[in-house]
Design a protein around this motif. Structure first.
Motif, PDB file in Angstrom:
ATOM      1  N   HIS A  84       0.828  -1.199   0.000  1.00  0.00           N
ATOM      2  CA  HIS A  84       0.000   0.000   0.000  1.00  0.00           C
ATOM      3  C   HIS A  84       0.867   1.256   0.000  1.00  0.00           C
ATOM      4  O   HIS A  84       1.943   1.279   0.594  1.00  0.00           O
ATOM      5  CB  HIS A  84      -0.929   0.014   1.213  1.00  0.00           C
ATOM      6  N   VAL A  85       0.373   2.285  -0.645  1.00  0.00           N
ATOM      7  CA  VAL A  85       1.052   3.570  -0.682  1.00  0.00           C
ATOM      8  C   VAL A  85       0.397   4.492   0.340  1.00  0.00           C
ATOM      9  O   VAL A  85      -0.822   4.717   0.291  1.00  0.00           O
ATOM     10  CB  VAL A  85       0.972   4.200  -2.086  1.00  0.00           C
ATOM     11  N   ALA A  86       1.181   4.996   1.267  1.00  0.00           N
ATOM     12  CA  ALA A  86       0.652   5.945   2.244  1.00  0.00           C
ATOM     13  C   ALA A  86       0.429   7.290   1.572  1.00  0.00           C
ATOM     14  O   ALA A  86       1.130   7.662   0.634  1.00  0.00           O
ATOM     15  CB  ALA A  86       1.617   6.090   3.424  1.00  0.00           C
ATOM     16  N   GLY A  87      -0.577   8.027   2.042  1.00  0.00           N
ATOM     17  CA  GLY A  87      -0.875   9.315   1.436  1.00  0.00           C
ATOM     18  C   GLY A  87      -1.550  10.260   2.397  1.00  0.00           C
ATOM     19  O   GLY A  87      -1.887   9.887   3.528  1.00  0.00           O
ATOM     20  N   GLU A  88      -1.757  11.481   1.938  1.00  0.00           N
ATOM     21  CA  GLU A  88      -2.349  12.521   2.772  1.00  0.00           C
ATOM     22  C   GLU A  88      -3.404  13.254   1.967  1.00  0.00           C
ATOM     23  O   GLU A  88      -3.153  13.712   0.846  1.00  0.00           O
ATOM     24  CB  GLU A  88      -1.253  13.483   3.243  1.00  0.00           C
ATOM     25  N   LEU A  89      -4.592  13.400   2.549  1.00  0.00           N
ATOM     26  CA  LEU A  89      -5.716  14.082   1.907  1.00  0.00           C
ATOM     27  C   LEU A  89      -5.881  15.457   2.535  1.00  0.00           C
ATOM     28  O   LEU A  89      -5.889  15.594   3.765  1.00  0.00           O
ATOM     29  CB  LEU A  89      -6.994  13.257   2.082  1.00  0.00           C
ATOM     30  N   SER A  90      -6.020  16.474   1.700  1.00  0.00           N
ATOM     31  CA  SER A  90      -6.198  17.823   2.225  1.00  0.00           C
ATOM     32  C   SER A  90      -7.522  17.932   2.966  1.00  0.00           C
ATOM     33  O   SER A  90      -8.467  17.177   2.722  1.00  0.00           O
ATOM     34  CB  SER A  90      -6.153  18.837   1.083  1.00  0.00           C
ATOM     35  N   ALA A  91      -7.599  18.900   3.877  1.00  0.00           N
ATOM     36  CA  ALA A  91      -8.788  19.046   4.721  1.00  0.00           C
ATOM     37  C   ALA A  91     -10.039  19.333   3.909  1.00  0.00           C
ATOM     38  O   ALA A  91     -11.140  18.902   4.280  1.00  0.00           O
ATOM     39  CB  ALA A  91      -8.553  20.150   5.747  1.00  0.00           C
ATOM     40  N   ASP A  92      -9.894  20.033   2.781  1.00  0.00           N
ATOM     41  CA  ASP A  92     -11.079  20.359   1.973  1.00  0.00           C
ATOM     42  C   ASP A  92     -11.389  19.299   0.931  1.00  0.00           C
ATOM     43  O   ASP A  92     -12.341  19.432   0.154  1.00  0.00           O
ATOM     44  CB  ASP A  92     -10.900  21.726   1.299  1.00  0.00           C
ATOM     45  N   GLY A  93     -10.584  18.216   0.902  1.00  0.00           N
ATOM     46  CA  GLY A  93     -10.863  17.119  -0.009  1.00  0.00           C
ATOM     47  C   GLY A  93     -10.549  17.410  -1.462  1.00  0.00           C
ATOM     48  O   GLY A  93     -10.989  16.671  -2.350  1.00  0.00           O
ATOM     49  N   THR A  94      -9.765  18.452  -1.742  1.00  0.00           N
ATOM     50  CA  THR A  94      -9.483  18.797  -3.137  1.00  0.00           C
ATOM     51  C   THR A  94      -8.217  18.133  -3.678  1.00  0.00           C
ATOM     52  O   THR A  94      -8.023  18.092  -4.887  1.00  0.00           O
ATOM     53  CB  THR A  94      -9.326  20.324  -3.295  1.00  0.00           C
ATOM     54  N   ARG A  95      -7.365  17.608  -2.773  1.00  0.00           N
ATOM     55  CA  ARG A  95      -6.103  17.047  -3.261  1.00  0.00           C
ATOM     56  C   ARG A  95      -5.619  15.942  -2.339  1.00  0.00           C
ATOM     57  O   ARG A  95      -5.693  16.055  -1.115  1.00  0.00           O
ATOM     58  CB  ARG A  95      -5.028  18.143  -3.346  1.00  0.00           C
ATOM     59  N   TRP A  96      -5.111  14.876  -2.944  1.00  0.00           N
ATOM     60  CA  TRP A  96      -4.461  13.774  -2.221  1.00  0.00           C
ATOM     61  C   TRP A  96      -3.093  13.587  -2.848  1.00  0.00           C
ATOM     62  O   TRP A  96      -2.933  13.633  -4.081  1.00  0.00           O
ATOM     63  CB  TRP A  96      -5.270  12.493  -2.340  1.00  0.00           C
ATOM     64  N   HIS A  97      -2.060  13.359  -2.015  1.00  0.00           N
ATOM     65  CA  HIS A  97      -0.730  13.060  -2.555  1.00  0.00           C
ATOM     66  C   HIS A  97      -0.084  11.960  -1.719  1.00  0.00           C
ATOM     67  O   HIS A  97      -0.350  11.826  -0.528  1.00  0.00           O
ATOM     68  CB  HIS A  97       0.162  14.307  -2.569  1.00  0.00           C
ATOM     69  N   SER A  98       0.749  11.159  -2.369  1.00  0.00           N
ATOM     70  CA  SER A  98       1.420  10.055  -1.690  1.00  0.00           C
ATOM     71  C   SER A  98       2.509  10.592  -0.773  1.00  0.00           C
ATOM     72  O   SER A  98       3.173  11.582  -1.080  1.00  0.00           O
ATOM     73  CB  SER A  98       2.010   9.075  -2.701  1.00  0.00           C
ATOM     74  N   THR A  99       2.694   9.934   0.359  1.00  0.00           N
ATOM     75  CA  THR A  99       3.759  10.304   1.301  1.00  0.00           C
ATOM     76  C   THR A  99       4.802   9.205   1.434  1.00  0.00           C
ATOM     77  O   THR A  99       5.773   9.362   2.166  1.00  0.00           O
ATOM     78  CB  THR A  99       3.169  10.620   2.685  1.00  0.00           C
ATOM     79  N   SER A 100       4.604   8.080   0.778  1.00  0.00           N
ATOM     80  CA  SER A 100       5.620   7.024   0.707  1.00  0.00           C
ATOM     81  C   SER A 100       5.930   6.779  -0.764  1.00  0.00           C
ATOM     82  O   SER A 100       5.080   7.002  -1.633  1.00  0.00           O
ATOM     83  CB  SER A 100       5.142   5.733   1.389  1.00  0.00           C
ATOM     84  N   ALA A 168      16.686  10.288   6.366  1.00  0.00           N
ATOM     85  CA  ALA A 168      15.461  10.118   5.579  1.00  0.00           C
ATOM     86  C   ALA A 168      15.517   8.849   4.737  1.00  0.00           C
ATOM     87  O   ALA A 168      14.522   8.128   4.590  1.00  0.00           O
ATOM     88  CB  ALA A 168      15.241  11.340   4.689  1.00  0.00           C
ATOM     89  N   GLN A 169      16.686   8.559   4.175  1.00  0.00           N
ATOM     90  CA  GLN A 169      16.842   7.332   3.387  1.00  0.00           C
ATOM     91  C   GLN A 169      16.772   6.107   4.291  1.00  0.00           C
ATOM     92  O   GLN A 169      16.217   5.074   3.905  1.00  0.00           O
ATOM     93  CB  GLN A 169      18.166   7.381   2.631  1.00  0.00           C
ATOM     94  N   ARG A 170      17.334   6.214   5.486  1.00  0.00           N
ATOM     95  CA  ARG A 170      17.219   5.102   6.442  1.00  0.00           C
ATOM     96  C   ARG A 170      15.761   4.822   6.789  1.00  0.00           C
ATOM     97  O   ARG A 170      15.365   3.663   6.949  1.00  0.00           O
ATOM     98  CB  ARG A 170      18.010   5.425   7.710  1.00  0.00           C
ATOM     99  N   ALA A 171      14.967   5.877   6.895  1.00  0.00           N
ATOM    100  CA  ALA A 171      13.555   5.697   7.213  1.00  0.00           C
ATOM    101  C   ALA A 171      12.840   4.935   6.097  1.00  0.00           C
ATOM    102  O   ALA A 171      11.988   4.074   6.359  1.00  0.00           O
ATOM    103  CB  ALA A 171      12.893   7.049   7.447  1.00  0.00           C
ATOM    104  N   VAL A 172      13.185   5.224   4.841  1.00  0.00           N
ATOM    105  CA  VAL A 172      12.601   4.501   3.709  1.00  0.00           C
ATOM    106  C   VAL A 172      12.939   3.020   3.798  1.00  0.00           C
ATOM    107  O   VAL A 172      12.079   2.146   3.634  1.00  0.00           O
ATOM    108  CB  VAL A 172      13.102   5.090   2.373  1.00  0.00           C
ATOM    109  N   VAL A 173      14.207   2.717   4.076  1.00  0.00           N
ATOM    110  CA  VAL A 173      14.641   1.322   4.177  1.00  0.00           C
ATOM    111  C   VAL A 173      13.958   0.630   5.353  1.00  0.00           C
ATOM    112  O   VAL A 173      13.392  -0.466   5.213  1.00  0.00           O
ATOM    113  CB  VAL A 173      16.175   1.252   4.332  1.00  0.00           C
ATOM    114  N   GLU A 174      14.005   1.263   6.500  1.00  0.00           N
ATOM    115  CA  GLU A 174      13.477   0.635   7.711  1.00  0.00           C
ATOM    116  C   GLU A 174      11.976   0.368   7.603  1.00  0.00           C
ATOM    117  O   GLU A 174      11.480  -0.658   8.069  1.00  0.00           O
ATOM    118  CB  GLU A 174      13.767   1.548   8.902  1.00  0.00           C
TER     119      GLU A 174
END
Length: 418
Positions: A84-100, A168-174
């Motif tokens: 699964h790809v983690a993501g974040e949805l804006s409060a007004d529901g107009t935009r979603w973008h992946s965070t992973s 930050a790269q370690r976080a991706v790996v871990e």
């Protein structure tokens, strides 16, 4: 009556209010009764939707609500491997973008849920492929130890094919390295150095556990020049919880199995200048015969402390040469005095029993010695000598963050209703 074609059936909604009777309502206009409409015109992707085109896995996935009368309510993005790809949805529901990060050379299915200004639900499903990374540098992972049965003190290890230094790269790996235990035993990865990680729970593993390691790193971007490679999954199991506790001041060892004492015996530990290390060690292996020389620990040949001895029933607990072993030459001192050069010595019969009743990964703890505490990593597995707080600091994901209480703990701490 609302005759919108998006409504396919009526329903009866039963509402129970305190002190009121059941009330029925018609389904006209009720969003819960509607089948999702096609929201193809309401949302747009930054990923190509046509055949033959591939998305750049280095770019975040973005989904935008194009219709001012509607909004995005939920997004799920998963690849063919189930990641699964983690993501974040804006409060007004107009935009979603992946965070992973997206994986390279993978096929994704994205399901977007929307609703119009009247609350009617819509849905759009898109499938797209990502391209291959432009670089050939690959980060492979090798899990350890080898498949088999171990004691409850055995840490899990991950060795990387290339160093990773950036937090930050370690976080991706871990985040991509998965460890699952049955029965459950939640743990954390700890970066030993740029290429090696160890994983352990807060306490020891449960007895009789099955521990599975896997990686979701393949195809994931770690840096501009480095992408995740393959990792062979690994499964190990644990046996009984066996711990041998040696008290250097009383010159005695007590062995416990699943919390119950199963044997007790006189021993000798390191004499002044050669004190046995305190703390918890993990059995690294067993050797029926070892030739022990003083020169291996820095004692000059021919000096007063020099020795060259055949040793039997030797159970290794450090790479530098600390063992639990048979020492028939010191039986007269066992239980009374510390005369060894750092090992735990015992009679041949007791050493044979110990040799036969412990396995790799079992625990050997020394207390009340004048020696230093066992090193966490450089000389075997001293992982358990770090406090849980210190262990979590070595994680790229939990370092510097407070430990989140478990759900049952939160419920227990919640004030009772008045």
């Amino acid at each position: 009556m609302n005759t919108s074609p998006r409504i396919v059936a009526g329903c009866t909604l039963l509402v129970m209010a305190l002190g009121s009777a059941l009330a029925a309502c018609g389904g006209d206009g009720n969003p819960l009764s509607e089948a999702p409409y096609d929201a193809a015109d309401q949302v747009s992707f930054n990923a190509p939707e046509g055949d033959g085109e591939k998305a750049d896995p280095a770019r975040p996935l973005e989904i935008t609500a194009e219709d001012s009368d509607g909004r995005i309510t939920d997004v799920t993005a998963v690849d063919a491997a189930g990641r699964h790809v983690a993501g974040e949805l804006s409060a007004d529901g107009t935009r979603w973008h992946s965070t992973s990060p997206l994986a390279a050379d993978a096929r994704y299915t994205v399901r977007v849920s929307t609703e119009d200004e009247g609350g009617a639900p819509g849905r759009k499903v898109v499938t797209f492929d990502t391209g291959k990374p432009l670089t050939k540098q690959r980060l492979d992972v090798t899990f350890g130890p080898k498949a088999g049965k171990y004691g409850v003190g055995q840490p899990v290890t991950a060795e990387l094919s290339r160093p990773v230094k950036d937090p930050a790269q370690r976080a991706v790996v871990e985040r991509a390295l998965k460890v699952r235990s049955t029965p459950s035993a939640d743990g954390v990865w700890h970066w030993v150095d740029d290429k090696n990680l160890h994983y352990r729970p807060k306490d020891f593993w449960p007895a009789g556990a099955t521990i599975r390691m896997s990686s979701n790193l393949e195809g994931i971007k770690v840096s501009d020049r480095l992408w995740g490679g393959r990792a062979k999954p690994l499964t190990i199991t644990t046996g009984d919880r066996v711990m041998a506790v040696t008290d250097a001041s009383s010159h005695w060892m007590t062995v416990y199995k699943n919390g119950k004492e199963i044997n007790s015996m006189p021993v000798t530990t390191g004499k002044p200048g050669f004190e046995t290390r305190n703390g918890v060690k993990v059995v690294l292996g067993k050797e029926y015969y070892v030739r022990m020389r003083g020169t291996s620990i820095g004692i000059a040949e021919g000096s007063a402390e020099s020795y060259d001895l055949p040793v039997y029933y030797a159970t290794r607990v450090t790479w530098s040469g600390e063992y639990v072993h048979a020492a028939p030459w010191s039986v007269g001192s066992q239980g009374y005095d510390n005369v060894s050069h750092g090992c735990v010595g015992m009679s041949t019969a007791n050493a044979e029993w110990f040799f036969d009743n412990v396995r790799e990964g079992d625990l050997v703890k020394v207390v009340n010695s004048y020696g230093d505490t066992m090193e966490p990593f450089s000389n075997g597995f001293g992982d358990w000598n770090l406090t849980w707080a210190k262990w979590r600091e070595g994680s790229a994901l939990t370092g510097g963050k407070p430990e989140t209480p478990k759900a049952e703990e939160t419920a227990r701490l919640r004030p009772a209703a008045v």
